[in-house]
Motif scaffolding. Structure first.
Motif, PDB file in Angstrom:
ATOM      1  N   ASP A 284       0.723  -1.239   0.008  1.00  0.00           N
ATOM      2  CA  ASP A 284      -0.070  -0.130  -0.078  1.00  0.00           C
ATOM      3  C   ASP A 284       0.946   1.342   0.005  1.00  0.00           C
ATOM      4  O   ASP A 284       0.358   2.333  -0.494  1.00  0.00           O
ATOM      5  N   ILE A 285       1.987   1.407   0.735  1.00  0.00           N
ATOM      6  CA  ILE A 285       2.709   2.495   0.498  1.00  0.00           C
ATOM      7  C   ILE A 285       3.311   2.886  -0.778  1.00  0.00           C
ATOM      8  O   ILE A 285       3.084   3.973  -1.468  1.00  0.00           O
ATOM      9  N   PRO A 286       3.762   1.807  -1.609  1.00  0.00           N
ATOM     10  CA  PRO A 286       4.187   2.343  -2.983  1.00  0.00           C
ATOM     11  C   PRO A 286       2.724   2.476  -3.772  1.00  0.00           C
ATOM     12  O   PRO A 286       2.914   3.323  -4.678  1.00  0.00           O
ATOM     13  N   LEU A 287       1.910   2.073  -3.444  1.00  0.00           N
ATOM     14  CA  LEU A 287       0.451   2.115  -4.280  1.00  0.00           C
ATOM     15  C   LEU A 287       0.085   3.811  -3.992  1.00  0.00           C
ATOM     16  O   LEU A 287      -0.203   4.555  -4.867  1.00  0.00           O
ATOM     17  N   LEU A 288       0.267   3.973  -2.929  1.00  0.00           N
ATOM     18  CA  LEU A 288      -0.379   5.406  -2.329  1.00  0.00           C
ATOM     19  C   LEU A 288       0.655   6.569  -3.053  1.00  0.00           C
ATOM     20  O   LEU A 288       0.134   7.576  -3.438  1.00  0.00           O
ATOM     21  N   THR A 289       1.917   6.299  -3.051  1.00  0.00           N
ATOM     22  CA  THR A 289       3.017   7.179  -3.801  1.00  0.00           C
ATOM     23  C   THR A 289       2.476   7.175  -5.240  1.00  0.00           C
ATOM     24  O   THR A 289       2.498   8.339  -5.769  1.00  0.00           O
ATOM     25  N   ASP A 290       1.999   6.088  -6.013  1.00  0.00           N
ATOM     26  CA  ASP A 290       1.570   6.162  -7.226  1.00  0.00           C
ATOM     27  C   ASP A 290       0.526   6.850  -7.397  1.00  0.00           C
ATOM     28  O   ASP A 290       0.345   7.683  -8.540  1.00  0.00           O
ATOM     29  N   LEU A 291      -0.587   6.659  -6.513  1.00  0.00           N
ATOM     30  CA  LEU A 291      -1.761   7.414  -6.564  1.00  0.00           C
ATOM     31  C   LEU A 291      -1.525   8.893  -6.517  1.00  0.00           C
ATOM     32  O   LEU A 291      -2.201   9.777  -7.338  1.00  0.00           O
ATOM     33  N   TYR A 292      -0.608   9.194  -5.674  1.00  0.00           N
ATOM     34  CA  TYR A 292      -0.174  10.806  -5.520  1.00  0.00           C
ATOM     35  C   TYR A 292       0.337  11.110  -6.952  1.00  0.00           C
ATOM     36  O   TYR A 292      -0.009  12.269  -7.435  1.00  0.00           O
ATOM     37  N   ARG A 293       1.463  10.468  -7.509  1.00  0.00           N
ATOM     38  CA  ARG A 293       1.901  10.647  -8.700  1.00  0.00           C
ATOM     39  C   ARG A 293       0.816  11.123  -9.918  1.00  0.00           C
ATOM     40  O   ARG A 293       1.045  11.912 -10.793  1.00  0.00           O
ATOM     41  N   ARG A 294      -0.179  10.280  -9.749  1.00  0.00           N
ATOM     42  CA  ARG A 294      -1.310  10.401 -11.043  1.00  0.00           C
ATOM     43  C   ARG A 294      -2.124  11.200 -10.637  1.00  0.00           C
ATOM     44  O   ARG A 294      -3.295  11.428 -11.296  1.00  0.00           O
ATOM     45  N   GLY A 295      -1.993  12.075  -9.566  1.00  0.00           N
ATOM     46  CA  GLY A 295      -3.097  13.081  -9.155  1.00  0.00           C
ATOM     47  C   GLY A 295      -4.326  12.739  -8.576  1.00  0.00           C
ATOM     48  O   GLY A 295      -5.344  13.419  -8.328  1.00  0.00           O
ATOM     49  N   GLN A 296      -4.255  11.222  -8.059  1.00  0.00           N
ATOM     50  CA  GLN A 296      -5.530  10.748  -7.642  1.00  0.00           C
ATOM     51  C   GLN A 296      -5.611  10.703  -5.845  1.00  0.00           C
ATOM     52  O   GLN A 296      -6.533  10.375  -5.212  1.00  0.00           O
ATOM     53  N   LEU A 297      -4.503  11.300  -5.438  1.00  0.00           N
ATOM     54  CA  LEU A 297      -4.329  11.361  -4.058  1.00  0.00           C
ATOM     55  C   LEU A 297      -3.567  12.561  -3.676  1.00  0.00           C
ATOM     56  O   LEU A 297      -2.496  12.856  -4.129  1.00  0.00           O
ATOM     57  N   ASN A 298      -4.334  13.587  -2.773  1.00  0.00           N
ATOM     58  CA  ASN A 298      -3.728  14.983  -2.640  1.00  0.00           C
ATOM     59  C   ASN A 298      -3.011  14.820  -1.340  1.00  0.00           C
ATOM     60  O   ASN A 298      -3.519  14.668  -0.055  1.00  0.00           O
ATOM     61  N   LEU A 299      -1.666  14.947  -1.462  1.00  0.00           N
ATOM     62  CA  LEU A 299      -0.830  15.159  -0.116  1.00  0.00           C
ATOM     63  C   LEU A 299      -0.536  16.363   0.052  1.00  0.00           C
ATOM     64  O   LEU A 299      -0.182  16.949   1.237  1.00  0.00           O
TER      65      LEU A 299
END
Ligand SMILES: NC(=O)c1ccc[n+]([C@@H]2O[C@H](COP(=O)([O-])OP(=O)(O)OC[C@H]3O[C@@H](n4cnc5c(N)ncnc54)[C@H](O)[C@@H]3O)[C@@H](O)[C@H]2O)c1
Ligand SMILES: [Zn+2]
Ligand SMILES: [Zn+2]
Length: 373
Positions: free
Chosen positions: A324-339
């Motif tokens: 899940d940590i790599p998944l969440l970094t990828d979602l951030y990269r794709r603009g699907q997770l706002n960090l």
């Protein structure tokens, strides 16, 4: 090496954090030293100071939400090298215990020691004033370097900004996973999230990710309610009563499909209003930490049972850190997770007590300590 660190010498007394010189040991077998870029200020560290989570030992170096660059690896480390970018996982995963191999690494056997204050081999990596110092979650991210077990280190790609990545060590997966995994959010759901701080705002993002239709963020702080739509909230409410009215209107009196509790400190009296607005067959997730002395929960048991509801606890949002940590970094990269908007204020380590005052006063989504380059 000699570095500054923020220590609680008398946990549970609200005495605050003492920033002073500590001695950090080099890595031993299957450990690595990481130079941190940043550390998040999570409410769980405050529980150590207030005594809601009593330790029974001292001193402790706080902090469990960090990311940085590996500077040294110990013997037996084959899967990491100097220069790797990493997120520290506040719960380690050994990869071979029963929980790890069955896809529940958030409940890895090693987790039993995260509040015991010693490295898994029973010794200290941190020393101050001539004595051993425990580390929160085997980590102790309230210092610019940490020496930690590789089981708590997850490698990430180098294009992810490390200050943002730090939040993926606790608050982001805990909140996001509370929606996605623990609540098993479904497309079109109506969901209520109680408490939209560093964890709850990510529960909002998880609900959006799964296509929830109505996402109601409940928080007494006006600032949190203002921020919540940025992360996907469709409605806000200041308290349970206001939320219950919204839910009744939206669902023709049926109730919310999922209700998630991510308030700063959970007391027993939050459960009844939350379960009352959960629809029959719906799920109520408890993510917040309660004071360990909290044993009484008010609940209409008859209705709860007869309407087939589920009360679900969750640790780390029921995530598996290595996937899940790599998944969440990828979602951030794709603009699907706002960090980016989660970090609302940054601090120097010296100002850590101000950061905790701001947490208690509800001034931040996440306050973050930034370490010098
Ligand atoms: N289960 C886990 O694995 C896990 C992991 C991390 C954190 N936590 C816990 O999650 C909780 C939240 O942590 P955080 O860092 O987001 O805290 P936070 O202080 O950033 O946010 C808490 C929010 O709750 C709000 N709040 C307080 N009382 C409320 C109420 N009665 N109704 C609605 N909102 C209310 C506050 O205004 C604040 O915005 C803490 O108890 C923390 O210890 C649990
Ligand atoms: Zn945390
Ligand atoms: Zn394990």
């Amino acid at each position: 090496m000699k570095i500054p660190g923020a220590i609680l010498w008398e946990p549970g007394t609200r005495s605050g954090w003492s920033v002073e010189e500590i001695e950090l040991d080099p890595p031993k077998f299957r450990e690595a030293t990481v130079k941190l870029a940043a550390s998040g200020i999570c409410h769980s560290d405050d529980h150590l100071d207030t005594g809601d989570i009593p330790l029974g030992w001292a001193p402790i170096l706080g902090g469990h939400e960090g990311a940085g660059v590996v500077t040294e690896v110990g013997e037996g480390v084959t899967d990491l090298e100097v220069g790797d970018h990493v997120v520290l996982s506040f719960l380690p995963s050994c990869g071979h215990c029963r929980m790890c191999v069955s896809g529940r690494s958030n409940m890895c056997d090693l987790g039993a020691g995260v509040l015991a204050g010693r490295a898994p081999d029973g010794t200290h990596r941190i020393h101050a004033r001539g004595q051993g110092v425990g580390a929160m979650s085997y980590l102790g991210t309230f210092a610019p370097y940490v020496t930690v077990p590789v089981d708590a280190i997850v490698k990430i790609d180098k294009d992810i900004p490390l200050d943002k990545a730090a939040l993926i060590g606790c608050g982001v997966p805990t909140g996001w996973g509370s929606s996605v995994y623990a609540a098993e959010m479904q497309l079109g759901d109506t969901v209520v999230i109680f408490g939209v701080g560093g964890v709850g705002m990510n529960a909002v993002q998880g609900a959006r990710h799964r296509g929830a239709k109505n996402i109601i963020a409940v928080d007494p702080e006006p600032y949190k309610r203002e921020m919540a739509p940025k992360f996907g909230a469709t409605h806000t409410a200041a308290d349970a009563e206001e939320a219950a009215k919204l839910v009744a209107d939206m669902t023709n009196g049926q109730g919310a499909d999922r209700v998630i509790v991510t308030v700063g400190v959970a007391y027993g009296d939050i459960i009844e209003p939350a379960q009352a607005m959960t629809r029959r067959g719906g799920t109520l997730v408890l993510t917040s930490a309660a004071p360990v002395t909290q044993r009484d929960v008010k609940i209409d048991l008859f209705t709860f049972a007869m309407s087939g509801k589920r009360l679900q606890g969750t640790l780390y949002g029921t995530t598996n850190s290595r996937t899940d940590i790599p998944l969440l970094t990828d979602l951030y990269r794709r603009g699907q997770l706002n960090l980016d908007d989660l970090i609302t204020r940054t601090y120097d380590l010296e100002d850590i007590n101000t950061a905790f005052d701001d947490l208690r006063e509800g001034k931040n989504i996440r306050g973050v300590i930034i370490y010098p380059n």
